[in-house]
Design a protein around this motif. Structure first.
Motif, short mmCIF file in Angstrom:
data_model
loop_
_atom_site.label_atom_id
_atom_site.label_comp_id
_atom_site.label_asym_id
_atom_site.label_seq_id
_atom_site.Cartn_x
_atom_site.Cartn_y
_atom_site.Cartn_z
N VAL A 18 20.68 105.28 24.12
CA VAL A 18 19.60 104.64 23.38
C VAL A 18 20.16 103.70 22.31
CG1 VAL A 18 17.75 105.11 21.69
CG2 VAL A 18 17.86 106.40 23.83
N PHE A 19 21.22 104.10 21.64
CA PHE A 19 21.77 103.22 20.61
C PHE A 19 22.46 102.00 21.22
CE2 PHE A 19 20.93 104.79 16.43
CZ PHE A 19 21.20 103.67 15.65
N ALA A 20 23.10 102.16 22.36
CA ALA A 20 23.67 101.00 23.05
C ALA A 20 22.55 100.02 23.42
CB ALA A 20 24.44 101.44 24.29
N ALA A 21 21.43 100.56 23.89
CA ALA A 21 20.27 99.72 24.22
C ALA A 21 19.72 99.05 22.96
CB ALA A 21 19.20 100.55 24.90
N PHE A 22 19.68 99.78 21.86
CA PHE A 22 19.19 99.22 20.60
C PHE A 22 20.07 98.04 20.16
CE2 PHE A 22 19.58 99.20 15.91
CZ PHE A 22 18.30 98.77 15.60
N ILE A 23 21.38 98.21 20.26
CA ILE A 23 22.29 97.12 19.88
C ILE A 23 22.07 95.92 20.81
CG2 ILE A 23 24.71 96.42 19.58
CD1 ILE A 23 25.31 99.42 18.97
N ALA A 24 21.83 96.19 22.09
CA ALA A 24 21.55 95.11 23.04
C ALA A 24 20.26 94.39 22.66
CB ALA A 24 21.46 95.65 24.46
N VAL A 25 19.24 95.14 22.25
CA VAL A 25 17.97 94.53 21.83
C VAL A 25 18.18 93.63 20.62
CG1 VAL A 25 15.69 95.04 20.82
CG2 VAL A 25 16.47 96.27 22.86
N LEU A 26 19.05 94.02 19.71
CA LEU A 26 19.35 93.16 18.56
C LEU A 26 19.92 91.82 19.02
CD1 LEU A 26 20.87 95.67 15.97
CD2 LEU A 26 18.60 94.61 15.92
N GLY A 27 20.53 91.81 20.21
CA GLY A 27 21.07 90.57 20.77
C GLY A 27 20.00 89.61 21.27
N LEU A 28 18.74 90.09 21.36
CA LEU A 28 17.65 89.20 21.77
C LEU A 28 17.36 88.14 20.71
CD1 LEU A 28 15.17 91.75 23.40
CD2 LEU A 28 16.72 90.14 24.55
N PHE A 29 17.72 88.45 19.46
CA PHE A 29 17.56 87.47 18.41
C PHE A 29 18.72 86.48 18.53
CE2 PHE A 29 15.59 91.36 16.95
CZ PHE A 29 14.35 90.90 16.54
N PRO A 30 18.41 85.22 18.77
CA PRO A 30 19.49 84.26 19.02
C PRO A 30 20.38 84.05 17.80
CG PRO A 30 17.41 83.12 18.76
CD PRO A 30 17.10 84.59 18.74
N GLY A 31 21.65 83.82 18.07
CA GLY A 31 22.58 83.49 17.01
C GLY A 31 22.39 82.04 16.60
N PHE A 32 22.89 81.70 15.45
CA PHE A 32 22.81 80.32 14.99
C PHE A 32 24.03 80.01 14.16
CE2 PHE A 32 20.88 82.91 11.74
CZ PHE A 32 21.33 82.36 10.56
N GLY A 33 24.28 78.72 13.98
CA GLY A 33 25.37 78.28 13.12
C GLY A 33 26.69 78.95 13.44
N GLY A 34 27.32 79.45 12.41
CA GLY A 34 28.60 80.11 12.57
C GLY A 34 29.75 79.13 12.48
N VAL A 35 30.91 79.58 12.97
CA VAL A 35 32.10 78.75 12.93
C VAL A 35 32.90 78.94 14.21
CG1 VAL A 35 32.35 78.71 10.42
CG2 VAL A 35 33.41 80.54 11.71
N ALA A 36 33.53 77.90 14.66
CA ALA A 36 34.48 77.93 15.78
C ALA A 36 33.95 78.72 16.98
CB ALA A 36 35.82 78.51 15.31
N GLY A 37 32.67 78.58 17.26
CA GLY A 37 32.11 79.27 18.42
C GLY A 37 31.70 80.70 18.18
N VAL A 38 31.74 81.17 16.95
CA VAL A 38 31.30 82.52 16.60
C VAL A 38 29.96 82.36 15.86
CG1 VAL A 38 31.80 84.68 15.41
CG2 VAL A 38 33.67 83.32 16.36
#
Length: 192
Positions: A18-38
């Motif tokens: 369940v927690f692995a799935a929860f962390i995966a769900v947090l990945g549904l929120f797109p990343g933005f900005g960052g540096v050097a591809g992170v």
């Protein structure tokens, strides 16, 4: 062969999944900005929260499960990333650092008698620093300059501080509602 193998009870296995799935769900929120591809993502709060709620063993296992599923190609990281590419690129150190995040946070949480907000803030901060400990040098190697990797990683700090506070608040509420979720703290490791 009995007694030589340790098995994970069904309830613990369910918590890991369940927690692995929860962390995966947090990945549904797109990343933005960052540096050097992170990218800047919400997902890196998941490993800290896993350690804070499940403890070091189950929290780290949930992160390991997520990373293993990602490595075999499931698009579980923010932005739908999956496969081996994220593990050889600029974000590789931070991803591996997620294991240390869950481990460090969980160790601290399991060693204390009271799981109050200040204690959980310290645990979550230490866990997030674990990710930086691995992520910053790897980013520095990718960009070709360790100092530059360190400086560029500072862009993540403001957002991560907010995520640490939110994770600590959530963990405090969970531990208040379920005080027996983790085993009682001990000053010495249990021997079987």
């Amino acid at each position: 062969m009995s007694g030589s193998r340790s098995t994970l009870p069904a309830a613990d296995l369910a918590r890991v999944v369940v927690f692995a799935a929860f962390i995966a769900v947090l990945g549904l929120f797109p990343g933005f900005g960052g540096v050097a591809g992170v990218p800047i993502v919400l997902q890196n709060a998941g490993p800290v929260l896993a350690g804070a709620i499940l403890g070091w063993k189950l929290g780290t296992a949930s992160v390991a499960l997520l990373l293993a599923l990602t490595a075999i190609g499931l698009p579980l990281l923010s932005g739908g990333r999956g496969g081996l590419a994220p593990f050889v690129g600029p974000s590789a150190g931070f991803l591996v650092g997620w294991l240390l995040s869950a481990l460090v946070t969980g160790l601290i949480v399991q060693r204390v008698r009271t799981r109050t907000l200040p204690v959980l803030l310290v645990a979550c901060l230490a866990g997030m620093l674990g990710s930086y400990l691995i992520g910053m040098p790897v980013l520095g190697l990718v960009v070709g300059d360790l100092w530059s990797g360190f400086i560029q990683s500072l862009v993540f700090v403001p957002g991560d501080l907010i995520k640490i506070v939110l994770a600590a608040i959530v963990a405090t509420l969970v531990h208040r509602a379920l005080p027996d979720l983790l085993p009682a703290s001990t000053s010495e490791p249990r021997v079987r």
